[in-house]
Design a protein around this motif. Structure first.
Motif, PDB file in Angstrom:
ATOM      1  N   UNK B  66       0.826  -1.204   0.000  1.00 41.93           N
ATOM      2  CA  UNK B  66       0.000   0.000   0.000  1.00 41.93           C
ATOM      3  C   UNK B  66       0.862   1.256   0.000  1.00 41.93           C
ATOM      4  N   UNK B  67       1.894   1.264   0.845  1.00 44.10           N
ATOM      5  CA  UNK B  67       2.782   2.426   0.894  1.00 44.10           C
ATOM      6  C   UNK B  67       3.446   2.653  -0.458  1.00 44.10           C
ATOM      7  N   UNK B  68       3.930   1.542  -1.046  1.00 43.14           N
ATOM      8  CA  UNK B  68       4.614   1.665  -2.330  1.00 43.14           C
ATOM      9  C   UNK B  68       3.666   2.204  -3.393  1.00 43.14           C
ATOM     10  N   UNK B  69       2.455   1.633  -3.431  1.00 42.92           N
ATOM     11  CA  UNK B  69       1.543   2.066  -4.494  1.00 42.92           C
ATOM     12  C   UNK B  69       1.075   3.505  -4.267  1.00 42.92           C
ATOM     13  N   UNK B  70       0.968   3.894  -2.985  1.00 45.82           N
ATOM     14  CA  UNK B  70       0.562   5.278  -2.721  1.00 45.82           C
ATOM     15  C   UNK B  70       1.650   6.235  -3.188  1.00 45.82           C
ATOM     16  N   UNK B  71       2.894   5.836  -2.930  1.00 46.56           N
ATOM     17  CA  UNK B  71       4.020   6.673  -3.323  1.00 46.56           C
ATOM     18  C   UNK B  71       3.997   6.929  -4.820  1.00 46.56           C
TER      19      UNK B  71
END
Lengths: 311, 309
Positions: B66-71
């Motif tokens: 999730x963090x990666x895709x949000x970034x």
């Protein structure tokens, strides 16, 4: 020109002499000293708008306390008349479940005011403690505490409230928690800045020299002297909590049936606007009146407490 | 100045991280699943759906993904409307919200400043009372009630405006008015008090003494300084306009981002909720920063904290 004035020549210094005086009394103050709060009260009472607000608040609170007790109907009772217009028997009409709107409006007043007051009270407790500790400690503690506050202010308020309410079970207590989760930051900032200006005063120094500890300083000196700012912030927090609550109720995130705040009643009334406009109008009028009254009282208090405006 | 902006950017990043993480963990805890509907899905299908959205991974893997895709601003596909990515929804509906929001902001500032000027010029006379009452009404009446009343009386009964939808300029008037009026009230209050303060200053007296008309003095001299406090209100105004749109877009059936946000909440459409929340947060955080920087540019007396002397 003045030198040629004939009257001037008649006046000589020996015409002036001391006719006596109460020299021993000059030490006394010329006017009776009025205490700070008396003066604030006086200035507040000169403000018409604020007084109107105060009267409206008293009436609304009084009705909210009294009506549900004395009314012959209860807020969730079916009186057998569906969606009827205001009449002698049902002053504010009835709703689609045949409940008396008059009782419901005042029952809703209890809930709306309860939400507003509790949210403000939580803000008060956390904000005052946070602000006092940060302001008094100074240095690294202050720095860390205020950076936390900075980050929390950056977080958009309504987004957090909505997200929290989506997750938590809906009800009165989650609503209040959500409303005050970042709401206290404003209070903390105000208290801190008050504390910073008070803590270097001589009387605080004196108290310290006499060996007073932190709690004593907070209780005896800081809170009483920051009281004005605290009260104003509180009176202005209540209407914004009521406002936000009505907004959330419209989104379906507010108080759940059969309980109803003004916000839920207004949003229910909204759907029946064309057929039963009184179902929107009464709660809407009271939400607006209450928000107005709190704002007027808050503004009046701020003006009354502001030493710059003192005459 | 640069130091200040840097400091603020750091706060924004921390705040963003908090919001992103909070939305993630709260959604994890949230009751209800996007696949729960009246018809119960066969276990195999539900499993496959979970696998598709990565819901079968342990929470830390989901969190990392999730963090990666949000970034990378990839918020994934809507869980409710198959084949529609959150980015598509944002790209489609955000321009509408921007148009509505800008119109509402212009209306709020214009109306508010005008009311404030009238109040200050006719201090304690009838026009002052009239505009103060309008301002108080605007502040006291919640926007959704105002929207309802406007919609009912001006569109439904009087037929002056279309009731709902988003097909042309006439459709935009009532929604932007409903958003703007409350803020116009606050701006009017601010303008009034700062105008009154300025009108006692020497330069205004001089302008009047040299024979300038009332309105010329206001527009050429008083207003420039009197508007400074109003600039500070731009941040809250922007936030208010964005959040105000949640309800107003619902009432007037405007296909903007606010409406999608609210719908995704009722649908428990996690990907869309998280995507729009993060998006709203970014907009709000940067908008407030820009307003603060603007304020210091406009008023040379203000030195931002951390700025070089």
């Amino acid at each position: 020109m003045a030198q040629n004035d004939p009257n001037l020549e008649k006046i000589s210094p020996d015409m002036f002499k001391v006719v006596g005086g109460r020299f021993n009394e000059t030490e006394q103050l010329s006017q009776k000293q009025v205490s700070f709060w008396k003066e604030v009260f006086y200035r507040f009472s000169q403000n018409k708008l604020a007084l109107i607000g105060l009267v409206i608040l008293f009436i609304i609170m009084g009705m909210a306390i009294v009506v549900p007790f004395v009314s012959q109907y209860s807020y969730d009772q079916n009186v057998g008349l569906y969606n009827t217009a205001p009449s002698a028997a049902h002053w504010f009409g009835t709703d689609d479940l045949a409940r008396d709107m008059f009782v419901r409006v005042w029952e809703g007043a209890r809930i709306s005011l309860f939400i507003g007051l509790t949210a403000a009270a939580i803000d008060l407790v956390i904000g005052v403690l946070w602000g006092c500790i940060a302001g008094l400690s100074g240095g690294r503690v202050d720095n860390i505490m205020m950076r936390i506050a900075d980050v929390l202010t950056a977080v958009p308020y309504l987004l957090v409230v909505i997200i929290l309410l989506v997750v938590m079970e809906q009800g009165l207590i989650p609503l209040i928690i959500a409303l005050s989760i970042t709401g206290w930051v404003g209070m903390a900032r105000i208290v801190r800045s008050e504390v910073l200006s008070i803590k270097n005063q001589e009387y605080v120094l004196a108290s310290r020299t006499l060996g007073a500890n932190k709690w004593h300083l907070i209780k005896r000196h800081l809170i009483p002297n920051a009281m004005g700012a605290i009260i104003v912030t509180m009176t202005l927090t209540i209407p914004s909590a009521i406002f936000t609550e009505s907004f959330l109720s419209y989104l379906g995130l507010g108080v759940q049936a059969p309980m109803a705040s003004w916000g839920t009643m207004a949003s229910e009334g909204f759907k029946a606007l064309t057929s039963a406009p009184w179902r929107l109008i009464f709660p809407a009028v009271f939400i607006s009146l209450t928000i107005f009254a709190f704002n007027a009282v808050g503004d009046g208090l701020r003006d009354a407490l502001d030493p710059k405006l003192r005459k | 100045m640069l130091g200040y902006i840097f400091k603020r950017l750091v706060y924004i990043i921390i705040a963003m991280y908090l919001i992103i993480s909070a939305t993630f963990f709260l959604m994890q805890l949230a009751p209800g699943s996007p696949f729960a509907s009246e018809r119960e899905l066969p276990a195999a299908i539900e499993e496959q759906l979970n696998a598709k959205y990565g819901l079968d991974n342990p929470w830390y893997v989901q969190y990392k993904d999730y963090l990666v895709s949000t970034m990378t601003f990839d918020f994934g596909e809507s869980m409710k409307y198959k084949g529609r990515s959150t980015n598509d929804i944002i790209a489609e509906s955000f321009p509408i919200s921007v148009a509505l929001g800008l119109q509402a902001m212009i209306l709020a500032i214009g109306l508010g400043v005008l009311l404030g000027i009238i109040s200050a010029l006719y201090h304690n006379k009838l026009p002052d009372y009239v505009s103060t009452v309008i301002a108080i009404l605007g502040i006291s009446v919640p926007s959704f009630i105002l929207a309802g009343l406007l919609q009912y009386y001006l569109s439904f009964k009087a037929g002056w405006f279309p009731v709902s939808g988003w097909k042309g300029f006439t459709y935009t008037i009532l929604p932007s008015l409903a958003i703007a009026l409350g803020h116009a009230g606050s701006i009017a209050k601010l303008t009034r008090s700062s105008m009154l303060e300025q009108s006692n200053s020497d330069y205004v007296k001089l302008a009047r003494a040299k024979g300038l008309g009332k309105w010329t003095t206001v527009f050429k001299h008083t207003l420039r300084n009197a508007l400074l406090p109003v600039v500070t209100y731009l941040g809250p105004l922007l936030a208010g306009v964005i959040t105000g749109s949640f309800v107003i877009e619902q009432i007037f059936a405007i296909p903007g981002l606010g409406r999608h946000f609210v719908t995704s909440i009722t649908n428990r459409d996690y990907t869309v909720i998280m995507g729009t929340t993060v998006f709203f947060a970014i907009i709000l955080l940067f908008a407030v920063l820009i307003v603060d920087i603007l304020y210091s540019v406009i008023d040379p007396r203000i030195k931002l904290k951390g700025a070089k002397k």
